[in-house]
Design an enzyme around this catalytic site. Structure first.
Site, PDB file in Angstrom:
ATOM      1  N   ALA A 153       8.628   7.824  -9.897  1.00 21.58           N
ATOM      2  CA  ALA A 153       7.582   7.708 -10.652  1.00 21.58           C
ATOM      3  C   ALA A 153       6.273   7.821 -10.009  1.00 21.58           C
ATOM      4  O   ALA A 153       5.464   8.384  -9.853  1.00 21.58           O
ATOM      5  CB  ALA A 153       7.788   7.065 -11.791  1.00 21.58           C
ATOM      6  N   MET A 192      -3.897  -6.939  -7.150  1.00 27.27           N
ATOM      7  CA  MET A 192      -3.315  -8.127  -8.185  1.00 27.27           C
ATOM      8  C   MET A 192      -4.340  -8.873  -8.816  1.00 27.27           C
ATOM      9  O   MET A 192      -4.159 -10.128  -9.108  1.00 27.27           O
ATOM     10  CB  MET A 192      -2.497  -8.850  -7.114  1.00 27.27           C
ATOM     11  CG  MET A 192      -1.274  -8.196  -6.652  1.00 27.27           C
ATOM     12  SD  MET A 192      -0.238  -7.648  -8.070  1.00 27.27           S
ATOM     13  CE  MET A 192       0.997  -6.671  -7.053  1.00 27.27           C
ATOM     14  N   GLU A 202     -11.323  -3.698 -20.342  1.00 29.00           N
ATOM     15  CA  GLU A 202     -11.193  -5.217 -20.528  1.00 29.00           C
ATOM     16  C   GLU A 202      -9.860  -5.828 -20.922  1.00 29.00           C
ATOM     17  O   GLU A 202      -9.707  -6.984 -20.711  1.00 29.00           O
ATOM     18  CB  GLU A 202     -12.405  -5.709 -21.355  1.00 29.00           C
ATOM     19  CG  GLU A 202     -12.088  -5.710 -22.921  1.00 29.00           C
ATOM     20  CD  GLU A 202     -12.372  -4.149 -23.359  1.00 29.00           C
ATOM     21  OE1 GLU A 202     -12.744  -3.214 -22.660  1.00 29.00           O
ATOM     22  OE2 GLU A 202     -12.395  -3.944 -24.554  1.00 29.00           O
ATOM     23  N   ASN A 232       1.602   2.942  -2.579  1.00 27.51           N
ATOM     24  CA  ASN A 232       0.653   3.752  -3.432  1.00 27.51           C
ATOM     25  C   ASN A 232      -0.593   4.323  -2.823  1.00 27.51           C
ATOM     26  O   ASN A 232      -0.928   5.547  -2.976  1.00 27.51           O
ATOM     27  CB  ASN A 232       0.624   3.350  -4.799  1.00 27.51           C
ATOM     28  CG  ASN A 232       1.918   3.211  -5.783  1.00 27.51           C
ATOM     29  OD1 ASN A 232       1.945   4.137  -6.174  1.00 27.51           O
ATOM     30  ND2 ASN A 232       2.336   1.959  -5.931  1.00 27.51           N
ATOM     31  N   LEU A 247      -9.819  -7.560 -13.432  1.00 27.41           N
ATOM     32  CA  LEU A 247     -11.285  -7.331 -13.410  1.00 27.41           C
ATOM     33  C   LEU A 247     -11.916  -7.670 -14.958  1.00 27.41           C
ATOM     34  O   LEU A 247     -11.200  -7.363 -15.820  1.00 27.41           O
ATOM     35  CB  LEU A 247     -11.589  -5.706 -13.069  1.00 27.41           C
ATOM     36  CG  LEU A 247     -11.053  -5.446 -11.862  1.00 27.41           C
ATOM     37  CD1 LEU A 247     -11.009  -3.946 -11.476  1.00 27.41           C
ATOM     38  CD2 LEU A 247     -12.215  -6.191 -10.732  1.00 27.41           C
ATOM     39  N   GLY A 268       0.926  -1.305  -0.021  1.00 28.65           N
ATOM     40  CA  GLY A 268      -0.027   0.007   0.004  1.00 28.65           C
ATOM     41  C   GLY A 268       0.681   1.401  -0.136  1.00 28.65           C
ATOM     42  O   GLY A 268       0.349   2.322   0.495  1.00 28.65           O
ATOM     43  N   ASP A 323      -4.006  -3.930 -18.715  1.00 27.98           N
ATOM     44  CA  ASP A 323      -2.794  -2.809 -19.081  1.00 27.98           C
ATOM     45  C   ASP A 323      -3.076  -2.065 -20.411  1.00 27.98           C
ATOM     46  O   ASP A 323      -2.163  -1.530 -20.860  1.00 27.98           O
ATOM     47  CB  ASP A 323      -1.398  -3.172 -18.881  1.00 27.98           C
ATOM     48  CG  ASP A 323      -0.967  -3.853 -17.465  1.00 27.98           C
ATOM     49  OD1 ASP A 323      -1.541  -3.029 -16.482  1.00 27.98           O
ATOM     50  OD2 ASP A 323      -0.326  -4.567 -17.473  1.00 27.98           O
ATOM     51  N   HIS A 326       0.734   1.170 -13.362  1.00 26.76           N
ATOM     52  CA  HIS A 326       1.595  -0.063 -13.912  1.00 26.76           C
ATOM     53  C   HIS A 326       3.339   0.539 -13.827  1.00 26.76           C
ATOM     54  O   HIS A 326       3.647   1.525 -14.281  1.00 26.76           O
ATOM     55  CB  HIS A 326       1.169  -0.600 -15.350  1.00 26.76           C
ATOM     56  CG  HIS A 326       1.974  -1.477 -15.558  1.00 26.76           C
ATOM     57  ND1 HIS A 326       1.744  -2.876 -15.031  1.00 26.76           N
ATOM     58  CD2 HIS A 326       2.999  -1.781 -16.590  1.00 26.76           C
ATOM     59  CE1 HIS A 326       2.507  -3.699 -15.918  1.00 26.76           C
ATOM     60  NE2 HIS A 326       3.435  -3.003 -16.457  1.00 26.76           N
TER      61      HIS A 326
HETATM   62  C1  GRF Z   1       3.491  -1.085  -7.339  1.00 22.85           C
HETATM   63  O1  GRF Z   1       4.669  -1.335  -7.958  1.00 22.85           O
HETATM   64  C2  GRF Z   1       2.376  -1.066  -8.441  1.00 22.85           C
HETATM   65  O2  GRF Z   1       2.942  -0.372  -9.671  1.00 22.85           O
HETATM   66  C3  GRF Z   1       2.208  -2.287  -8.737  1.00 22.85           C
HETATM   67  O3  GRF Z   1       2.205  -3.328  -7.572  1.00 22.85           O
HETATM   68  C4  GRF Z   1       3.008  -2.378  -6.650  1.00 22.85           C
HETATM   69  C5  GRF Z   1       2.298  -2.262  -5.371  1.00 22.85           C
HETATM   70  O4  GRF Z   1       3.123  -1.400  -4.456  1.00 22.85           O
HETATM   71  N1  GRF Z   1       1.126  -2.468  -9.621  1.00 22.85           N
HETATM   72  P1  GRF Z   1       2.088  -0.890  -3.175  1.00 22.85           P
HETATM   73  O5  GRF Z   1       1.117  -1.892  -2.688  1.00 22.85           O
HETATM   74  O6  GRF Z   1       1.475   0.272  -3.508  1.00 22.85           O
HETATM   75  O7  GRF Z   1       3.260  -0.554  -2.187  1.00 22.85           O
END
Ligand code: GRF
Length: 207
Positions: A181, A92, A149, A17, A95, A15, A152, A111
């Site tokens: 980033a 992860m 759908e 992000n 959908l 988490g 990415d 991503h």
């Molecule tokens: C990040 O690198 C995100 O881009 C990818 O999974 C990772 C998740 O990290 N899809 P966090 O759970 O936000 O620390």
């Protein structure tokens, strides 16, 4: 300030992000939206602790009864909480088209590569950085895109490049891509999309 867009963040892991989004709401970088709910498919996700520590409602939805039950339960929780926008932040699970078609240009994902490189099915987490290093690219980065759908495959909102350095491992590269980033790009894109949704000023059809 007019009404803020009601955001749900979907997580599966650490988490960081999600934390960047919470911090951006506090500092005013995100002012058009508010995270009202965090949904995880993983009851052990540390992201849930981050949400609770910040007074954000959480829900855990397990995938063990199949995709359509999983998405049905998620949809119910989203409707109960009048959610208008979804951010996938290290979520992860893929959908289905059935789900994503109900949220056109209202779901965004981060991503950890420059799409269309190192993306699509099977390209997640540390694997993305392993593939970038194995290929020998000198520049990678992160991308925020709308979710449709195709894994990415939705329209790109923003990208930021990050240089690969001598001696990088998947772990050091992952960390640099996050710092340089992801944690900057995702809050900025969230603000942009939340602002666009708030401007429309309409409640959303399926709510
Ligand atoms: C990040 O690198 C995100 O881009 C990818 O999974 C990772 C998740 O990290 N899809 P966090 O759970 O936000 O620390």
């Amino acid at each position: 300030m007019d009404k803020k867009t009601r955001i749900a963040v979907f997580v599966s892991g650490g988490g960081t992000n999600l934390q960047a989004i919470i911090d951006a709401e506090k500092s005013g970088i995100i002012k058009s939206g508010k995270t009202e709910l965090v949904i995880s498919d993983n009851p052990e996700a540390y992201a849930l602790e981050r949400a609770k520590a910040n007074g954000i409602k959480t829900a855990v939805v397990l995938k063990n009864n199949g995709q359509s039950e999983f998405e049905k339960k998620i949809s119910e929780i989203l409707a109960e909480n009048k959610i208008e926008m979804i951010i996938l932040a290290g979520f992860m699970c893929i959908l289905s088209a059935d789900f994503t078609s109900k949220w056109p240009e209202r779901i965004i994902n981060i991503h950890p590569s420059l799409i269309p490189s190192f993306c699509g099915k099977g390209c997640y987490g540390l694997h993305v950085h392993e593939k970038a290093l194995a290929y020998g690219v000198k520049v990678t980065g992160a991308t925020v895109h709308f979710v449709n759908e195709i894994p990415d495959g939705g329209r790109i909102i923003s990208q930021k490049a990050v240089y690969i350095e001598d001696g990088d491992t998947p772990e050091t590269l992952q960390r640099r891509v996050m710092e340089q980033a992801e944690w900057i790009l995702l809050p900025a894109a969230a603000e942009k999309v939340a602002g666009e949704i708030a401007e429309k000023g309409e409640s959303y059809g399926h709510l």
